[in-house]
Structures are given as C-alpha cells and as structure tokens.
Design a protein around this motif. Structure first.
Motif, PDB file in Angstrom:
ATOM      1  N   LEU A 174      45.864  42.005  38.385  1.00  0.00           N
ATOM      2  CA  LEU A 174      46.587  40.868  39.090  1.00  0.00           C
ATOM      3  C   LEU A 174      46.040  40.917  40.797  1.00  0.00           C
ATOM      4  O   LEU A 174      45.931  41.931  41.252  1.00  0.00           O
ATOM      5  N   VAL A 175      45.656  39.729  41.180  1.00  0.00           N
ATOM      6  CA  VAL A 175      45.056  39.647  42.379  1.00  0.00           C
ATOM      7  C   VAL A 175      45.537  38.382  43.234  1.00  0.00           C
ATOM      8  O   VAL A 175      46.091  37.509  42.721  1.00  0.00           O
ATOM      9  N   VAL A 176      45.338  38.726  44.437  1.00  0.00           N
ATOM     10  CA  VAL A 176      45.685  37.610  45.527  1.00  0.00           C
ATOM     11  C   VAL A 176      44.428  37.138  46.021  1.00  0.00           C
ATOM     12  O   VAL A 176      43.488  37.817  46.263  1.00  0.00           O
ATOM     13  N   ARG A 177      44.260  35.827  45.639  1.00  0.00           N
ATOM     14  CA  ARG A 177      42.890  35.279  46.140  1.00  0.00           C
ATOM     15  C   ARG A 177      43.158  34.696  47.378  1.00  0.00           C
ATOM     16  O   ARG A 177      44.147  34.790  48.258  1.00  0.00           O
ATOM     17  N   GLU A 178      41.950  34.429  47.987  1.00  0.00           N
ATOM     18  CA  GLU A 178      41.589  34.033  49.498  1.00  0.00           C
ATOM     19  C   GLU A 178      42.692  32.718  49.792  1.00  0.00           C
ATOM     20  O   GLU A 178      43.029  32.727  51.012  1.00  0.00           O
ATOM     21  N   ASP A 179      43.112  31.638  48.628  1.00  0.00           N
ATOM     22  CA  ASP A 179      44.060  30.792  49.128  1.00  0.00           C
ATOM     23  C   ASP A 179      45.390  31.365  49.056  1.00  0.00           C
ATOM     24  O   ASP A 179      46.399  30.677  49.130  1.00  0.00           O
ATOM     25  N   VAL A 182      48.167  34.237  43.531  1.00  0.00           N
ATOM     26  CA  VAL A 182      47.954  35.344  42.751  1.00  0.00           C
ATOM     27  C   VAL A 182      47.418  34.561  41.329  1.00  0.00           C
ATOM     28  O   VAL A 182      47.801  33.865  40.838  1.00  0.00           O
ATOM     29  N   THR A 183      46.755  35.576  40.535  1.00  0.00           N
ATOM     30  CA  THR A 183      46.038  35.048  39.232  1.00  0.00           C
ATOM     31  C   THR A 183      45.865  36.527  38.532  1.00  0.00           C
ATOM     32  O   THR A 183      45.748  37.621  39.221  1.00  0.00           O
ATOM     33  N   CYS A 184      45.649  36.308  37.243  1.00  0.00           N
ATOM     34  CA  CYS A 184      45.061  37.403  36.330  1.00  0.00           C
ATOM     35  C   CYS A 184      43.674  37.218  36.053  1.00  0.00           C
ATOM     36  O   CYS A 184      43.125  36.004  35.736  1.00  0.00           O
ATOM     37  N   THR A 185      42.981  38.221  36.148  1.00  0.00           N
ATOM     38  CA  THR A 185      41.639  38.360  35.674  1.00  0.00           C
ATOM     39  C   THR A 185      41.216  39.571  35.182  1.00  0.00           C
ATOM     40  O   THR A 185      42.060  40.457  35.054  1.00  0.00           O
ATOM     41  N   SER A 186      40.075  39.831  34.594  1.00  0.00           N
ATOM     42  CA  SER A 186      39.496  41.185  34.249  1.00  0.00           C
ATOM     43  C   SER A 186      38.016  41.366  34.711  1.00  0.00           C
ATOM     44  O   SER A 186      37.252  40.286  35.127  1.00  0.00           O
ATOM     45  N   THR A 187      37.550  42.454  34.680  1.00  0.00           N
ATOM     46  CA  THR A 187      36.335  42.702  35.050  1.00  0.00           C
ATOM     47  C   THR A 187      35.539  43.920  34.377  1.00  0.00           C
ATOM     48  O   THR A 187      36.596  44.499  33.607  1.00  0.00           O
ATOM     49  N   PRO A 188      34.172  43.614  34.192  1.00  0.00           N
ATOM     50  CA  PRO A 188      33.953  44.931  33.306  1.00  0.00           C
ATOM     51  C   PRO A 188      33.600  46.086  33.963  1.00  0.00           C
ATOM     52  O   PRO A 188      33.571  46.211  35.277  1.00  0.00           O
ATOM     53  N   PRO A 206      43.315  43.240  44.965  1.00  0.00           N
ATOM     54  CA  PRO A 206      44.162  43.688  43.677  1.00  0.00           C
ATOM     55  C   PRO A 206      45.550  44.292  44.025  1.00  0.00           C
ATOM     56  O   PRO A 206      45.621  45.144  44.567  1.00  0.00           O
ATOM     57  N   LEU A 207      46.395  43.836  43.150  1.00  0.00           N
ATOM     58  CA  LEU A 207      47.883  44.208  43.318  1.00  0.00           C
ATOM     59  C   LEU A 207      48.150  45.218  42.267  1.00  0.00           C
ATOM     60  O   LEU A 207      48.979  46.079  42.242  1.00  0.00           O
ATOM     61  N   LEU A 208      47.787  44.892  41.040  1.00  0.00           N
ATOM     62  CA  LEU A 208      48.035  45.684  39.759  1.00  0.00           C
ATOM     63  C   LEU A 208      46.759  45.760  38.951  1.00  0.00           C
ATOM     64  O   LEU A 208      46.136  44.724  38.864  1.00  0.00           O
ATOM     65  N   GLY A 209      46.494  46.931  38.618  1.00  0.00           N
ATOM     66  CA  GLY A 209      45.144  47.056  37.726  1.00  0.00           C
ATOM     67  C   GLY A 209      45.522  47.724  36.574  1.00  0.00           C
ATOM     68  O   GLY A 209      46.319  48.884  36.544  1.00  0.00           O
TER      69      GLY A 209
END
Ligand code: MN3
Length: 249
Positions: A174-179, A182-188, A206-209
């Motif tokens: 869960l991340v806070v974007r530049e604008d 908040v949104t959910c995403t994933s990374t490898p 990142p707020l939650l990982g």
C-alpha cells in the motif's frame, strides 16, 4: 534533471523528513546515530524483532519468523554492508534506496537487492502485531481508502490481488503516490516503491508491505499463498500504518 524527478525527490525527501518524527522510524533513527567515521563497519545493522518470534502466531509461526529475521533479513544486511564498504552512502536505509542512481553502478544491483531487502523487512516487522492488537485504520487513512480505493473492503481486495497475483518472489504494497493518493501495487524481488519510477511501476511511500517470497510462508502454508495473505489481514498493525500515512499529509 527533469522537473518531474525534482518533484519526486522533493516528495520523497519531505515524506521521509516528516516520517522521521514518527515512532515507527525509531529503528531508522538508530541507524542514523550509527553513522560514523568513513570505513567504520558495519554501516547498517539488523535490529531485533520488535516482539517475540511467536507473537504473530497462528498467522505466522515462530520458526518462520526466526529463520526469516535471523537468516534472511540478516543476510540482506550483511551483503549490503559488504556492497557499500568504503563508499560514502546515507546512513538511513530509506534514503539510500530512494536514491539508487547515486550508488556506483558496479554495486547498484547489489544495493538494490540487499538494501531493498533490508528496508522492506524492517518495514514488514513494524507493520505487524498480535491479532488482538491489530486495531483499525485511523479516520484519515480510512477516508483515503474510501476516496482512492472506493472502500476499505475494496482496499483489502486490491491488496490481496496484488499479493496473490505477484508471480514468483516479491512484495505487495500500500503506497502513497506523489499526488497523495493511496493505492495497492506489487514489486518483484526486493524492489521498493521508494526506488522511484526508474526502478518500479508504481513509485511512492510504502505504508504497508507484505512479503510474498516463499520463505515468508512455506513452512506453515506450503504453497497456499492465498491463505497466508488472508491471515496477514488479521495481524496488520493499523496504528503503525496509520502513523506512516499521517506523516505524509
Ligand atoms: Mn523475506
């Protein structure tokens, strides 16, 4: 340097500065305090878990926590210290991975993997707690879920989809974007949203990982990643996640 990357730098820098006042960064403050003479080693340190290794069970068992923290996380810290030996790098691990382009190219991949591994796991331990202490998102964070995800239920759905949909090893976020949305995403692998647009699809704070490498769940859940993700929702430390969010406002 483009206007966009200046903005991003400013956003990351101000969010990190704001969050430095928050209790969740106390492990990072201790890293700061550790910055010493050039050549002094080790530069980065593995802090103890903030709770006993069996604190999160039954969601996460003791053996998994002991191996995950004591071997995997410890390995990232050790390899990171090896990679940056003799280099002039920030003492704060989040600052280091938010500015990978400043890292010499010959060790950049190692810093990306092991610095990301250190930062991601330090965050991961801090955003979990015993199920009976999980609590709930603060009012400002709840409003952000409603505004940007549609609802809290929709956030959970999106986060679970990011976690179960990540192919192979990686993280859900869960991340806070530049604008400031908040949104959910994933990374490898060990990539962090802090690494920025040159390195990840959805950069942000990142707020939650959630670690979805098999080493994070295989002892107890075997190949059932979806069950692990479902159990994770019971042990989210919402006070910590909310504090991280409010530090970005
Ligand atoms: Mn891990």
């Amino acid at each position: 340097m483009t206007h966009r990357s200046l903005n991003r730098r400013h956003f990351i820098a101000s969010a990190l500065a704001a969050s430095a006042a928050a209790p969740f960064l106390s492990p990072l403050r201790s890293l700061h305090a550790q910055e010493t003479r050039p050549g002094a080693a080790p530069r980065y340190r593995l802090d103890p878990l903030p709770y006993p290794a069996d604190f999160l069970k039954p969601a996460i068992d003791r053996e998994t926590m002991e191996i995950h923290h004591g071997r995997h996380h410890a390995g990232y810290v050790r390899n990171l210290n090896g990679a940056v030996e003799g280099l002039d790098v920030p003492a704060n691990i989040e600052h280091l991975i938010a500015d990978l382009k400043q890292v010499p190219e010959r060790v950049r991949t190692s810093v990306r993997n092991n610095g990301g591994g250190h930062a991601n796991h330090a965050l991961f331990w801090s955003v979990m707690t015993a199920a009976n202490q999980s609590g709930e998102p603060s009012a400002p964070l709840m409003r952000a879920f409603e505004r940007h995800c549609g609802s809290f239920a929709k956030f959970r759905e999106n986060f679970a989809a990011a976690a179960t949909g990540r192919f192979g090893s990686g993280w859900a976020w869960l991340v806070v974007r530049e604008d400031r949305s908040v949104t959910c995403t994933s990374t490898p692998n060990q990539d962090s949203p802090l690494m920025g647009p040159e390195f990840v699809d959805v950069p942000g704070i990142p707020l939650l990982g959630l670690d979805v490498w098999e080493h994070a769940y295989y002892i107890h859940y075997r190949n059932r990643r979806a069950d692990y993700v479902s159990a994770f929702f019971d042990i989210i430390n919402w006070a910590e996640v909310s504090r991280r969010y409010e530090a970005t406002l």
